[in-house]
Structure formats: C-alpha cells, structure tokens
Write a protein that holds these residues in place. Structure first.
Motif, PDB file in Angstrom:
ATOM      1  N   MET A   1      52.960  37.170  38.000  1.00  0.00           N
ATOM      2  CA  MET A   1      53.086  38.445  38.728  1.00  0.00           C
ATOM      3  C   MET A   1      53.499  38.152  40.168  1.00  0.00           C
ATOM      4  SD  MET A   1      50.219  41.403  39.270  1.00  0.00           S
ATOM      5  CE  MET A   1      50.190  41.756  37.525  1.00  0.00           C
ATOM      6  N   SER A   2      54.458  38.903  40.662  1.00  0.00           N
ATOM      7  CA  SER A   2      54.921  38.686  42.027  1.00  0.00           C
ATOM      8  C   SER A   2      53.833  39.039  43.017  1.00  0.00           C
ATOM      9  CB  SER A   2      56.179  39.520  42.295  1.00  0.00           C
ATOM     10  OG  SER A   2      55.884  40.875  42.157  1.00  0.00           O
ATOM     11  N   SER A   3      53.892  38.432  44.173  1.00  0.00           N
ATOM     12  CA  SER A   3      52.834  38.602  45.161  1.00  0.00           C
ATOM     13  C   SER A   3      52.808  39.977  45.784  1.00  0.00           C
ATOM     14  CB  SER A   3      53.007  37.566  46.273  1.00  0.00           C
ATOM     15  OG  SER A   3      54.270  37.736  46.892  1.00  0.00           O
ATOM     16  N   ASP A   4      53.922  40.743  45.683  1.00  0.00           N
ATOM     17  CA  ASP A   4      53.950  42.044  46.350  1.00  0.00           C
ATOM     18  C   ASP A   4      53.521  43.178  45.437  1.00  0.00           C
ATOM     19  OD1 ASP A   4      57.497  42.898  46.090  1.00  0.00           O
ATOM     20  OD2 ASP A   4      56.110  41.922  44.686  1.00  0.00           O
ATOM     21  N   VAL A   5      53.022  42.861  44.239  1.00  0.00           N
ATOM     22  CA  VAL A   5      52.532  43.889  43.338  1.00  0.00           C
ATOM     23  C   VAL A   5      51.045  43.673  43.129  1.00  0.00           C
ATOM     24  CG1 VAL A   5      52.694  44.917  41.057  1.00  0.00           C
ATOM     25  CG2 VAL A   5      54.751  44.074  42.170  1.00  0.00           C
ATOM     26  N   ALA A   6      50.251  44.688  43.389  1.00  0.00           N
ATOM     27  CA  ALA A   6      48.806  44.551  43.267  1.00  0.00           C
ATOM     28  C   ALA A   6      48.411  44.476  41.812  1.00  0.00           C
ATOM     29  CB  ALA A   6      48.109  45.737  43.929  1.00  0.00           C
ATOM     30  N   ALA A   7      47.500  43.555  41.493  1.00  0.00           N
ATOM     31  CA  ALA A   7      47.015  43.446  40.127  1.00  0.00           C
ATOM     32  C   ALA A   7      46.036  44.563  39.828  1.00  0.00           C
ATOM     33  CB  ALA A   7      46.316  42.094  39.937  1.00  0.00           C
ATOM     34  N   PRO A   8      46.115  45.148  38.621  1.00  0.00           N
ATOM     35  CA  PRO A   8      45.171  46.206  38.279  1.00  0.00           C
ATOM     36  C   PRO A   8      43.765  45.665  38.160  1.00  0.00           C
ATOM     37  CG  PRO A   8      46.454  45.560  36.358  1.00  0.00           C
ATOM     38  CD  PRO A   8      47.057  44.855  37.527  1.00  0.00           C
ATOM     39  N   VAL A   9      42.821  46.517  38.400  1.00  0.00           N
ATOM     40  CA  VAL A   9      41.431  46.125  38.271  1.00  0.00           C
ATOM     41  C   VAL A   9      41.143  45.810  36.824  1.00  0.00           C
ATOM     42  CG1 VAL A   9      39.054  46.821  38.681  1.00  0.00           C
ATOM     43  CG2 VAL A   9      40.866  47.614  40.186  1.00  0.00           C
ATOM     44  N   SER A  10      40.485  44.703  36.554  1.00  0.00           N
ATOM     45  CA  SER A  10      40.219  44.303  35.176  1.00  0.00           C
ATOM     46  C   SER A  10      39.097  45.127  34.571  1.00  0.00           C
ATOM     47  CB  SER A  10      39.850  42.819  35.127  1.00  0.00           C
ATOM     48  OG  SER A  10      38.682  42.576  35.901  1.00  0.00           O
ATOM     49  N   VAL A  11      39.182  45.367  33.282  1.00  0.00           N
ATOM     50  CA  VAL A  11      38.174  46.097  32.544  1.00  0.00           C
ATOM     51  C   VAL A  11      37.646  45.199  31.449  1.00  0.00           C
ATOM     52  CG1 VAL A  11      37.687  48.123  31.139  1.00  0.00           C
ATOM     53  CG2 VAL A  11      39.344  48.274  32.989  1.00  0.00           C
ATOM     54  N   PRO A  12      36.354  45.059  31.273  1.00  0.00           N
ATOM     55  CA  PRO A  12      35.821  44.223  30.219  1.00  0.00           C
ATOM     56  C   PRO A  12      36.358  44.645  28.861  1.00  0.00           C
ATOM     57  CG  PRO A  12      34.086  44.929  31.727  1.00  0.00           C
ATOM     58  CD  PRO A  12      35.306  45.691  32.085  1.00  0.00           C
ATOM     59  N   THR A  13      36.804  43.656  28.071  1.00  0.00           N
ATOM     60  CA  THR A  13      37.379  43.971  26.772  1.00  0.00           C
ATOM     61  C   THR A  13      36.330  44.350  25.751  1.00  0.00           C
ATOM     62  OG1 THR A  13      37.287  41.616  26.216  1.00  0.00           O
ATOM     63  CG2 THR A  13      39.337  42.445  27.184  1.00  0.00           C
ATOM     64  N   ASP A  14      35.051  44.024  26.005  1.00  0.00           N
ATOM     65  CA  ASP A  14      34.009  44.341  25.034  1.00  0.00           C
ATOM     66  C   ASP A  14      33.381  45.696  25.290  1.00  0.00           C
ATOM     67  OD1 ASP A  14      31.255  42.470  26.578  1.00  0.00           O
ATOM     68  OD2 ASP A  14      32.916  43.643  27.417  1.00  0.00           O
ATOM     69  N   ALA A  15      33.914  46.457  26.216  1.00  0.00           N
ATOM     70  CA  ALA A  15      33.363  47.780  26.510  1.00  0.00           C
ATOM     71  C   ALA A  15      34.518  48.766  26.610  1.00  0.00           C
ATOM     72  CB  ALA A  15      32.576  47.757  27.818  1.00  0.00           C
ATOM     73  N   PRO A  16      34.319  50.011  26.131  1.00  0.00           N
ATOM     74  CA  PRO A  16      35.387  51.005  26.255  1.00  0.00           C
ATOM     75  C   PRO A  16      35.639  51.320  27.721  1.00  0.00           C
ATOM     76  CG  PRO A  16      33.328  52.029  25.540  1.00  0.00           C
ATOM     77  CD  PRO A  16      33.109  50.555  25.505  1.00  0.00           C
ATOM     78  N   PRO A  17      36.904  51.465  28.093  1.00  0.00           N
ATOM     79  CA  PRO A  17      37.215  51.753  29.498  1.00  0.00           C
ATOM     80  C   PRO A  17      36.657  53.098  29.910  1.00  0.00           C
ATOM     81  CG  PRO A  17      39.157  52.041  28.129  1.00  0.00           C
ATOM     82  CD  PRO A  17      38.103  51.446  27.257  1.00  0.00           C
ATOM     83  N   SER A  18      36.123  53.157  31.101  1.00  0.00           N
ATOM     84  CA  SER A  18      35.571  54.393  31.644  1.00  0.00           C
ATOM     85  C   SER A  18      36.023  54.537  33.085  1.00  0.00           C
ATOM     86  CB  SER A  18      34.043  54.393  31.579  1.00  0.00           C
ATOM     87  OG  SER A  18      33.510  55.485  32.302  1.00  0.00           O
ATOM     88  N   ILE A  19      36.439  55.744  33.439  1.00  0.00           N
ATOM     89  CA  ILE A  19      36.877  55.975  34.815  1.00  0.00           C
ATOM     90  C   ILE A  19      35.691  56.017  35.776  1.00  0.00           C
ATOM     91  CG2 ILE A  19      38.956  57.178  34.099  1.00  0.00           C
ATOM     92  CD1 ILE A  19      37.550  59.810  34.724  1.00  0.00           C
ATOM     93  N   LEU A  20      34.473  56.040  35.233  1.00  0.00           N
ATOM     94  CA  LEU A  20      33.278  56.011  36.076  1.00  0.00           C
ATOM     95  C   LEU A  20      32.529  54.689  35.975  1.00  0.00           C
ATOM     96  CD1 LEU A  20      31.886  59.637  35.564  1.00  0.00           C
ATOM     97  CD2 LEU A  20      33.097  58.708  37.543  1.00  0.00           C
ATOM     98  N   SER A  21      33.155  53.663  35.408  1.00  0.00           N
ATOM     99  CA  SER A  21      32.552  52.337  35.413  1.00  0.00           C
ATOM    100  C   SER A  21      32.504  51.825  36.853  1.00  0.00           C
ATOM    101  CB  SER A  21      33.360  51.390  34.532  1.00  0.00           C
ATOM    102  OG  SER A  21      34.678  51.265  35.024  1.00  0.00           O
ATOM    103  N   PRO A  22      31.644  50.843  37.147  1.00  0.00           N
ATOM    104  CA  PRO A  22      31.483  50.408  38.538  1.00  0.00           C
ATOM    105  C   PRO A  22      32.792  50.037  39.235  1.00  0.00           C
ATOM    106  CG  PRO A  22      29.750  49.472  37.179  1.00  0.00           C
ATOM    107  CD  PRO A  22      30.690  50.181  36.242  1.00  0.00           C
ATOM    108  N   ALA A  23      33.754  49.475  38.494  1.00  0.00           N
ATOM    109  CA  ALA A  23      34.998  49.048  39.123  1.00  0.00           C
ATOM    110  C   ALA A  23      35.853  50.225  39.591  1.00  0.00           C
ATOM    111  CB  ALA A  23      35.800  48.183  38.144  1.00  0.00           C
ATOM    112  N   TYR A  24      35.664  51.393  38.981  1.00  0.00           N
ATOM    113  CA  TYR A  24      36.520  52.545  39.265  1.00  0.00           C
ATOM    114  C   TYR A  24      35.767  53.751  39.841  1.00  0.00           C
ATOM    115  CZ  TYR A  24      39.752  50.030  36.200  1.00  0.00           C
ATOM    116  OH  TYR A  24      40.557  49.088  35.623  1.00  0.00           O
ATOM    117  N   ARG A  25      34.443  53.683  39.882  1.00  0.00           N
ATOM    118  CA  ARG A  25      33.656  54.889  40.177  1.00  0.00           C
ATOM    119  C   ARG A  25      34.001  55.490  41.538  1.00  0.00           C
ATOM    120  NH1 ARG A  25      28.375  53.013  39.764  1.00  0.00           N
ATOM    121  NH2 ARG A  25      28.623  53.204  37.499  1.00  0.00           N
ATOM    122  N   ALA A  26      33.993  54.686  42.574  1.00  0.00           N
ATOM    123  CA  ALA A  26      34.239  55.223  43.916  1.00  0.00           C
ATOM    124  C   ALA A  26      35.643  55.821  44.020  1.00  0.00           C
ATOM    125  CB  ALA A  26      34.049  54.129  44.963  1.00  0.00           C
ATOM    126  N   THR A  27      36.626  55.145  43.421  1.00  0.00           N
ATOM    127  CA  THR A  27      37.998  55.647  43.477  1.00  0.00           C
ATOM    128  C   THR A  27      38.119  56.980  42.762  1.00  0.00           C
ATOM    129  OG1 THR A  27      38.808  53.369  43.498  1.00  0.00           O
ATOM    130  CG2 THR A  27      40.396  55.088  42.968  1.00  0.00           C
TER     131      THR A  27
END
Length: 454
Positions: free
Chosen positions: A1-27
């Motif tokens: 990945m090029s340095s000028d593109v931000a990497a997406p926040v990782s989501v644990p593969t063993d859990a369903p993605p949630s927009i209110l998980s700790p990694a995304y809650r504040a956003t």
C-alpha cells in the motif's frame, strides 16, 4: 500500500463487524451526532422562521432565508469534494464546521433580517462542506461491508430530529426566544466534532494532484441558478417564467460542467448512480413539500396532525434504510434500488388518493409510509455505490457530485412544480395537486428505469 493512502481500521475476523465496536465507536457517534444536529437545525429553523420574520420585519426576505442555504451549500459541496481528494477530509470538515457555527452565531445575534440571511448563507456553505467530508471519512475509514450500516445510522440521525425537532423548536421559541434555536446548536456541535479527531488524524490525502480551479466558477454559477430557481418558484405568471427559464438554462450548463461525464445522459455505472440520486430525491421531497398543504387545506387536518403524517414517511425511510443495511437475503444494490423505486411509485399513487374526500386518510398515510420505505432502500444504497465505484483519489469529487445532483434536482423540481401549482391556486386547485403529483410519479417511474443502469 502506498504511503499516501491511509490503511483502514482492522476488524477482528472472528467477530461480526459493528459500527459501534471500540475501533469505530467514537467516529460513528461523532458523525451521526453532527448529522442529527444539522437535521434538527434545519427543521427547527423552519418552524421558528415565521416568528423570526415577524420580529425582524423581514417577510420580504423570508424565501431568501431558506433558498440561500441551498444555494451556498452547492459551493461548499464542490469545494469540499475537491479539497478532500487533494488534502484529505480533515480540513474541509473543520473549516465547514467553523463556517456553519459562525453562521449560526451571526443569525442568532442578528438585529436585522439581512444580517440573519447572511448568517443563513454561511450556514449553507458550511453544511455543504461538512456533508461531503463525512462521506469521504466513511469511505476512508470503514471497510466496504460496513458502509451500508453506517449510512443506515445516518438515516437514523435524521429520523429523531424529524419527529421532535419542530416541537422542541416551538418550546424554545415560546420559553427562551427564537435566537436560541440558532445559538444552542454550537454548544453540541463542537463536542460531537471532537470525537472525529482520532479518525481524521490517521487519514492522509489519496492524491496530491492539483485540482481544477474552474469548478469554483461553475459552483458559484450553479448556486446562483439554484437561488434564482427558488425565488422564481415564489412568483406567479410572467415574473416566474422570466426567472425560471434562464435559471434552468444556467443550471443545466453548470451541472454539465460539475457532474461526472455522462450523468445527464444517464450513462451506465457511476453517472447513472449520481443521476438517480437527483431523480429519486426530487420525487420524494416534491411530494413531501405539498403533502402538509393537501392534508391541512383539503382534508382539514391540524398542523400537528399533518406533521405527524410527515413523520410516518420519516419512519418508513428509516425502516428501509435499516433493512438495506441488515438484510440477509443477499440482494444486490441494483435489486434494492429497483425494489425501492417501485415502492415509491406505488406509495405516491396511494398518497395522491387523499385528494378524493371519500378515500380514508389512513390509506393515504399508509401510502406515504410506503413511499418513505422505498426511499430508505434507494437513498443509502446510492451512497454505498458511489463510494464502491470511486477510487480513493476520487471519492471526494464523486461524493460531492452525488450531493450536488440531489440539491440541484430538488431545487429544480420544487421551483417548477411550485410555479405550476400557483397557476391553479385561485381556480381549480385540485388540478394543481394532480399536476404536481403527476410530476413526482413520473420521476419515480424514471427511477425504476434508471435503477437498471447502475
């Protein structure tokens, strides 16, 4: 990945993605809070504006106080889209927020109506920039499978204000004064925006390519055309025609320059997605604009009950938005768009039956709920598709085009339908309603056809 593109926040593969998980809650909370505050401000100001115009002796500038925000939002959307692609969404968001808050303060402290209108123009400029920056933030932060749920949350951010906003505004005007309708929002907007700082700090621009400076001139032209449309829609007879015709011509020219190539020709892919946003939104908001008038004037409902009827459409919208974000049947976005457009067609026909006094009101209100359900399937699906079909370096420009298309389409539809309705207001008003709803139905039918081209 090029340095000028931000990497997406990782989501644990063993859990369903949630927009209110700790990694995304504040956003998530920060974005939805900003959208809710924008929605509340728009609805609350609409309810308070009659009092404002009376106290500031500014009835002649009443229409401009509304149309001005729509016009300047076009400029904010365009500039924020290009800037987000070049430098990331952080600066457009903060500058948009600063402009929005400054406009609220100017309007809330205004002693004369022209000053209040100036504040409203600043609000529109800031709100347009904020909306585009938030969409780009979704594209840069959330993985594609999570985006439908994010946009469902955005829809929820509009539902609650649509239910309680006018009532709360009335209480504020009655007990605290109309100025606090403007002055209270900044107290909540700043803490909400601060929740986005960690996510924005981790993002970098997707492209360092210089932007096209000519879009500023076309955006200003589009804003002037939108404002002229809004003013022309308030006129009657030859005066309306003299304003509407050059405004439509200027709007078509500016839209051709600002929107992606092929949008006005309904070319397959992203151009049809952007065009469909304008067509479907025009059908829905055009109906919404005339429904309270129909229910109060022709069916004798009180303003309160007419407002409750509009809330049914908002609840239907939220239901459709939730469904598209959580459906487990594996429906494609194209299928969701076609189903939503068909529901809008059926809903508009049933809603229009309220014109006949023998038709039970509950049936017409059920039709409006159905229209909202269809719009809830269509609206967020178009947002998801726009981000999916856009390279990271073009998410800002394409998101700007999506929202710009909606703003210009709705402005044109309301101006044209309002002028047609005014022609029959002193004669056979039922014909005016029928023409208006025929236009909205034609737009909904067109949505069905365009949905096949995405």
């Amino acid at each position: 990945m090029s340095s000028d593109v931000a990497a997406p926040v990782s989501v644990p593969t063993d859990a369903p993605p949630s927009i209110l998980s700790p990694a995304y809650r504040a956003t998530t909370i920060g974005m939805v809070a900003l959208i809710s505050l924008h929605a509340f401000e728009a609805l609350a100001v609409a309810a308070a504006m009659p009092t404002v115009a009376h106290e500031l002796d500014g009835l002649r500038l009443y229409a401009l106080a509304f149309g001005g925000t729509l016009a300047t939002s076009v400029i904010g959307m365009t500039l924020a889209g290009r800037w987000s692609d070049q430098r990331g969404p952080a600066r457009p968001l903060w500058l948009g927020l600063a402009c929005f808050i400054a406009g609220l303060l100017v309007a809330g402290l205004a002693q004369h109506m022209p000053v209040l209108v100036l504040g409203r123009l600043m609000q529109g400029l800031g709100a347009g920039a904020i909306s585009v920056a938030l969409y780009v933030l979704v594209g840069r932060t959330f993985p594609e499978p999570m985006r439908p749920r994010v946009f469902a949350a955005f829809s929820a951010g509009w539902v609650v204000p649509s239910l309680v906003g006018p009532g709360i505004s009335g209480l504020i005007v009655q007990h605290l004064g109309w100025r606090w309708v403007f002055l209270a929002v900044p107290l909540l907007a700043v803490p909400a925006a601060l929740l986005l700082r960690p996510a924005l700090r981790n993002l970098a621009p997707a492209s360092a390519a210089p932007g096209d400076t000519t879009v500023v001139r076309w955006a200003i032209g589009a804003a002037a055309a939108a404002l002229l449309l809004y003013i022309g829609g308030q006129q009657q007879g030859w005066a309306a025609l003299a304003l509407l015709l050059p405004a439509v011509a200027l709007l078509a020219l500016c839209s051709w320059k600002l929107l992606p190539a092929g949008t006005l020709r309904l070319r397959r892919g992203l151009p049809s997605v952007i065009a469909l946003r304008a067509i479907a939104a025009s059908a829905f908001f055009g109906c919404e604009a005339f429904l309270p008038l129909l229910l109060q004037r022709e069916r004798g409902l009180s303003p309160l009950l007419a407002g409750v009827a509009l809330s049914l459409g908002a609840l239907g919208w939220f239901s459709g938005s939730w469904l598209q974000g959580h459906q487990q049947r594996g429906w494609s976005r194209r299928q969701l768009l076609q189903a939503g457009a068909l529901l809008m067609c059926v809903g508009i026909v049933i809603t229009a039956l309220a014109l006949h006094p023998s038709v039970p009101l509950w049936l017409a209100l059920a039709g409006w709920s159905l229209t909202g359900l269809g719009m809830g399937l269509v609206y967020p699906s178009l947002s998801v598709l726009t981000l999916s079909l856009s390279p990271p370096a073009q998410q800002g420009a394409n998101t700007s085009a999506l929202q710009l298309s909606e703003a210009l389409g709705v402005a044109t539809t309301l101006a044209v339908s309002g002028s047609l309705f005014a022609l029959f207001l002193q004669g056979n008003v039922i014909v005016g309603y029928l023409l208006t709803y025929a236009i909205m139905l034609a737009l909904a039918v067109a949505s069905v056809a365009v949905a096949r081209r995405v």
